[in-house]
Design an enzyme around this catalytic site. Sequence first.
Site, PDB file in Angstrom:
ATOM      1  N   LYS A 129       0.818  -1.147   0.292  1.00  0.00           N
ATOM      2  CA  LYS A 129      -0.043  -0.088   0.051  1.00  0.00           C
ATOM      3  C   LYS A 129       0.773   1.251   0.074  1.00  0.00           C
ATOM      4  O   LYS A 129       0.321   2.340  -0.529  1.00  0.00           O
ATOM      5  CB  LYS A 129      -0.975  -0.041   1.129  1.00  0.00           C
ATOM      6  CG  LYS A 129      -0.448  -0.125   2.537  1.00  0.00           C
ATOM      7  CD  LYS A 129      -1.678  -0.385   3.501  1.00  0.00           C
ATOM      8  CE  LYS A 129      -0.943  -0.655   4.947  1.00  0.00           C
ATOM      9  NZ  LYS A 129      -0.561  -2.050   5.150  1.00  0.00           N
ATOM     10  N   THR A 130       1.963   1.306   0.773  1.00  0.00           N
ATOM     11  CA  THR A 130       2.776   2.465   0.712  1.00  0.00           C
ATOM     12  C   THR A 130       3.232   2.828  -0.557  1.00  0.00           C
ATOM     13  O   THR A 130       3.411   3.888  -1.150  1.00  0.00           O
ATOM     14  CB  THR A 130       4.043   2.304   1.730  1.00  0.00           C
ATOM     15  OG1 THR A 130       3.595   2.123   3.039  1.00  0.00           O
ATOM     16  CG2 THR A 130       4.868   3.438   1.932  1.00  0.00           C
ATOM     17  N   GLU A 173      -2.690   6.627   2.183  1.00  0.00           N
ATOM     18  CA  GLU A 173      -2.446   5.321   2.730  1.00  0.00           C
ATOM     19  C   GLU A 173      -3.725   4.956   3.768  1.00  0.00           C
ATOM     20  O   GLU A 173      -3.713   5.667   4.748  1.00  0.00           O
ATOM     21  CB  GLU A 173      -0.959   4.943   3.239  1.00  0.00           C
ATOM     22  CG  GLU A 173      -0.997   3.490   3.634  1.00  0.00           C
ATOM     23  CD  GLU A 173       0.600   3.206   3.906  1.00  0.00           C
ATOM     24  OE1 GLU A 173       0.855   2.207   4.837  1.00  0.00           O
ATOM     25  OE2 GLU A 173       1.694   3.883   3.368  1.00  0.00           O
TER      26      GLU A 173
END
EC number: 6.3.2.8
Length: 475
Positions: A129-130, A173
Amino acid sequence: MKHSHEEIRKIIPEMRRVQQIHFIGIGGAGMSGIAEILLNEGYQISGSDIADGVVTQRLAQAGAKIYIGHAEEHIEGASVVVVSSAIKDDNPELVTSKQKRIPVIQRAQMLAEIMRFRHGIAVAGTHGKTTTTAMISMIYTQAKLDPTFVNGGLVKSAGKNAHLGASRYLIAEADESDASFLHLQPMVSVVTNMEPDHMDTYEGDFEKMKATYVKFLHNLPFYGLAVMCADDPVLMELVPKVGRQVITYGFSEQADYRIEDYEQTGFQGHYTVICPNNERINVLLNVPGKHNALNATAALAVAKEEGIANEAILEALADFQGAGRRFDQLGEFIRPNGKVRLVDDYGHHPTEVGVTIKAAREGWGDKRIVMIFQPHRYSRTRDLFDDFVQVLSQVDALIMLDVYAAGEAPIVGADSKSLCRSIRNLGKVDPILVSDTSQLGDVLDQIIQDGDLILAQGAGSVSKISRGLAESWKN
């Protein structure tokens, strides 16, 4: 770009009575990003953390009042207190805030307020996700849309993990670790994958975790968009339960945005994406591994669905330098036994460690991989013990550091010594336990060979340790 308090009333009118915002645990990646956005919006920001560092120093230089250590007087003047999920209930600042009836909120609640008046794009998932958030942020920046973004790691191209943009777009995020992503109400939600992790939050019940993700996707308006990875069987199981438009991506034949012909040359990847209208787009990435092709294709799918031109998408992806601590190459160094390359990587879940090893193998050919691994949390080591044993046995040499507790109490049988014993019993690699990290350089010099790739792996202090090692090797 800073705003006056009068301008703030136009940006977040409901927060017009808020003057000073205090962050307990301001040095954390997610906390610092939100603090930076609010600081640039003109709010007075104060915050505390147990240790000084690059992040707290940058915030102080930008105008935040930073305290090292926690004390009740630090909340003086605060209109609201934002608390990190790592903060314990007996924290003196938290206790005093409640006694004084100062509103105390989670970081995701503050992020939700920032998102409320913007076009939000939220990226969730166990892994990736980052990087995916960073890729989307860079595509929108390349398209001259000047987005606001809040990421859980450094966006290398921007040199920071958060930016206040002038447009209505906010890319963030979304944190599933404490289920606080349920506060967010975005227009687009990306889910990269789902595996059991942070299971204490979900009472050890994976079905509860799945249901929470579906609830997160139902925070989208009826005209919103869910972007989900077609390669993840858990996500595909959930698609029929998602009452919103769903677009999929991946290597799967069923994916709406389908990856074909992936090849890796060194640490560079190139492949073709087949779009829903059968348009073929050739993508070049300067970050390695099929997992990064998936991250990039998620970003591409979001951008295409929102009408961004191919040119901006492809330029941003080709220029993407990675997110902080994601296969972060610290340099090549001459050691007594030859030349080695040192890489720092945040991956701390067996799946993440596995894809990092695979990307390194594909980019590094037949060279040896030497891993410095620091387990992160006793609970994760316990819950995924057998998976760690298997994945850590894939490297050629393994140095094990003590578990980074992250505030947890030790758990019998879930420490580094136990992990080493089980890996040794499997018989593929003989791990070396290094409890005194000041000895790490000497231990490495005894085992490394010419051409080795050294992977410093984990979410705790191993990054600081590896960067210290790199500095000492430069001299």
